[in-house]
Design an enzyme around this catalytic site. Structure first.
Site, PDB file in Angstrom:
ATOM      1  N   SER A 274       1.177  -0.975  -0.593  1.00 47.47           N
ATOM      2  CA  SER A 274       0.101  -0.101   0.124  1.00 47.47           C
ATOM      3  C   SER A 274       1.076   1.565  -0.060  1.00 47.47           C
ATOM      4  O   SER A 274       2.049   1.737   0.860  1.00 47.47           O
ATOM      5  CB  SER A 274      -0.880   0.035   1.493  1.00 47.47           C
ATOM      6  OG  SER A 274      -1.111   1.387   1.565  1.00 47.47           O
TER       7      SER A 274
ATOM      8  N   ASP B  83      -4.503   3.049  -2.323  1.00 48.96           N
ATOM      9  CA  ASP B  83      -5.980   3.245  -0.817  1.00 48.96           C
ATOM     10  C   ASP B  83      -6.211   4.636  -1.735  1.00 48.96           C
ATOM     11  O   ASP B  83      -6.425   5.887  -0.918  1.00 48.96           O
ATOM     12  CB  ASP B  83      -5.030   2.970   0.738  1.00 48.96           C
ATOM     13  CG  ASP B  83      -4.923   1.674   0.478  1.00 48.96           C
ATOM     14  OD1 ASP B  83      -3.812   1.367   1.437  1.00 48.96           O
ATOM     15  OD2 ASP B  83      -5.547   0.984   0.798  1.00 48.96           O
TER      16      ASP B  83
ATOM     17  N   ASP C 234      -5.362  -7.268   3.900  1.00 48.85           N
ATOM     18  CA  ASP C 234      -5.128  -5.961   3.748  1.00 48.85           C
ATOM     19  C   ASP C 234      -5.369  -5.518   5.036  1.00 48.85           C
ATOM     20  O   ASP C 234      -6.514  -5.472   5.660  1.00 48.85           O
ATOM     21  CB  ASP C 234      -5.528  -5.015   2.921  1.00 48.85           C
ATOM     22  CG  ASP C 234      -5.698  -3.575   2.846  1.00 48.85           C
ATOM     23  OD1 ASP C 234      -6.037  -2.593   1.829  1.00 48.85           O
ATOM     24  OD2 ASP C 234      -4.323  -3.504   3.632  1.00 48.85           O
ATOM     25  N   GLY C 235      -4.875  -4.366   5.621  1.00 49.02           N
ATOM     26  CA  GLY C 235      -4.327  -4.219   7.298  1.00 49.02           C
ATOM     27  C   GLY C 235      -3.498  -5.190   8.495  1.00 49.02           C
ATOM     28  O   GLY C 235      -4.194  -6.221   8.955  1.00 49.02           O
ATOM     29  N   GLY C 236      -2.549  -4.796   8.649  1.00 46.80           N
ATOM     30  CA  GLY C 236      -1.808  -5.098  10.033  1.00 46.80           C
ATOM     31  C   GLY C 236      -1.167  -5.929   9.510  1.00 46.80           C
ATOM     32  O   GLY C 236      -0.532  -6.425  10.685  1.00 46.80           O
TER      33      GLY C 236
HETATM   34  C1  DX5 Z   1      -6.856   0.951   5.131  1.00 48.34           C
HETATM   35  C2  DX5 Z   1      -5.946   0.794   4.263  1.00 48.34           C
HETATM   36  C3  DX5 Z   1      -4.342   0.028   5.329  1.00 48.34           C
HETATM   37  C4  DX5 Z   1      -3.705  -0.214   4.162  1.00 48.34           C
HETATM   38  C5  DX5 Z   1      -2.109  -1.091   5.055  1.00 48.34           C
HETATM   39  O1  DX5 Z   1      -8.181   1.705   5.210  1.00 48.34           O
HETATM   40  O2  DX5 Z   1      -6.009  -0.193   3.068  1.00 48.34           O
HETATM   41  O3  DX5 Z   1      -4.445  -1.654   5.310  1.00 48.34           O
HETATM   42  O4  DX5 Z   1      -3.344  -0.051   2.687  1.00 48.34           O
HETATM   43  O5  DX5 Z   1      -2.261  -0.757   6.352  1.00 48.34           O
HETATM   44  P1  DX5 Z   1      -0.817  -1.549   7.383  1.00 48.34           P
HETATM   45  O6  DX5 Z   1       0.027  -2.308   6.333  1.00 48.34           O
HETATM   46  O7  DX5 Z   1      -0.246  -0.046   7.850  1.00 48.34           O
HETATM   47  O8  DX5 Z   1      -1.645  -1.862   8.334  1.00 48.34           O
END
Ligand code: DX5
Length: 227
Positions: A11, A38, A178-180
């Site tokens: 991202s 994003d 996606d996310g964390g």
């Molecule tokens: C949330 C975003 C995040 C991003 C990745 O809306 O979509 O999840 O892409 O974030 P990280 O990898 O920093 O958790």
């Protein structure tokens, strides 16, 4: 049918917005499989990010494929803008697409691949009847809007359910999370069935650099799938 390939997709949310072109080139050199933009409109999520013109301006900086993750109130108004900007995969949130079948068909008819994203509380059932138009399912492992949030491990059950749903279809559907996603969470997501892993913070904040981060995440995901 599930895709066997493990893809590491950055991202660009944590990238340096004053030098996006350089950061994209660095991501390409680090061996990423494609790049996720994003896109946030300040309505569906309380944040505002990339318009199609920014993405179009960055298109010439790298040959890596682009995907647009549309976290916007009304994606139907923007689909062709992001395709024309150079995104070959358009991911829409089911929560923002009351006419999802029509939305997905519009993306396909415009020559792009389709993705459906589900927030943590959204059940998989909502996409059961449109799988013939789906190339990628994105299971959100955070509540959308910001990078750097904690991974919601209870989503692994949902990832497993999505993988089962995909195995029962007769065409290839990628399973993205996606996310964390980072060194301590990627194994759980991969073992549950994810094969496309989106990471922002874990890539850009790795003290050993992007190349190390990409190869480390990839090897951890492959090891988790093989165990
Ligand atoms: C949330 C975003 C995040 C991003 C990745 O809306 O979509 O999840 O892409 O974030 P990280 O990898 O920093 O958790």
């Amino acid at each position: 049918m599930e895709s066997s390939k493990i893809s590491i997709v950055p991202s660009v949310l944590p990238a340096d917005f004053s030098k996006l072109g350089e950061d994209l080139l660095a991501l390409e050199k680090a061996g990423v499989d494609r790049v996720q933009w994003d896109v946030m409109d300040g309505h569906f999520v309380p944040n505002l990010t990339f318009g199609p013109d920014v993405i179009a301006a960055c298109r010439k900086s790298t040959s890596v494929a682009f995907e647009a993750h549309l976290m916007v109130q009304n994606p139907d108004l923007l689909l062709t803008n992001y395709i024309d900007a150079g995104c070959e995969l358009i991911i829409v949130h089911v929560e923002t697409a009351p006419h999802l079948h029509k939305t997905l068909k519009t993306i396909r008819d415009a020559g792009a691949k389709t993705g459906v994203a589900l927030n943590p509380s959204t059940p998989l059932e909502v996409i059961r009847h449109v799988l013939d138009l789906v190339d990628l399912i994105l299971i959100m492992t955070v509540n959308p809007g910001f990078g750097g949030q904690a991974y919601i491990s209870t989503m692994e059950k949902k990832i497993e359910e999505a993988a089962k749903l995909i195995r029962a279809t007769d065409h290839v559907i990628e399973l993205e999370v996606d996310g964390g996603i980072g060194p301590n969470t990627i194994a759980g997501a991969a073992k549950a069935g994810a094969n496309v892993l989106v990471a922002g913070t874990a890539l850009f904040k790795d003290p050993k650099g992007l190349e190390h981060a990409v190869s480390d995440l990839r090897s951890k995901a492959i090891a988790a799938k093989n165990n």
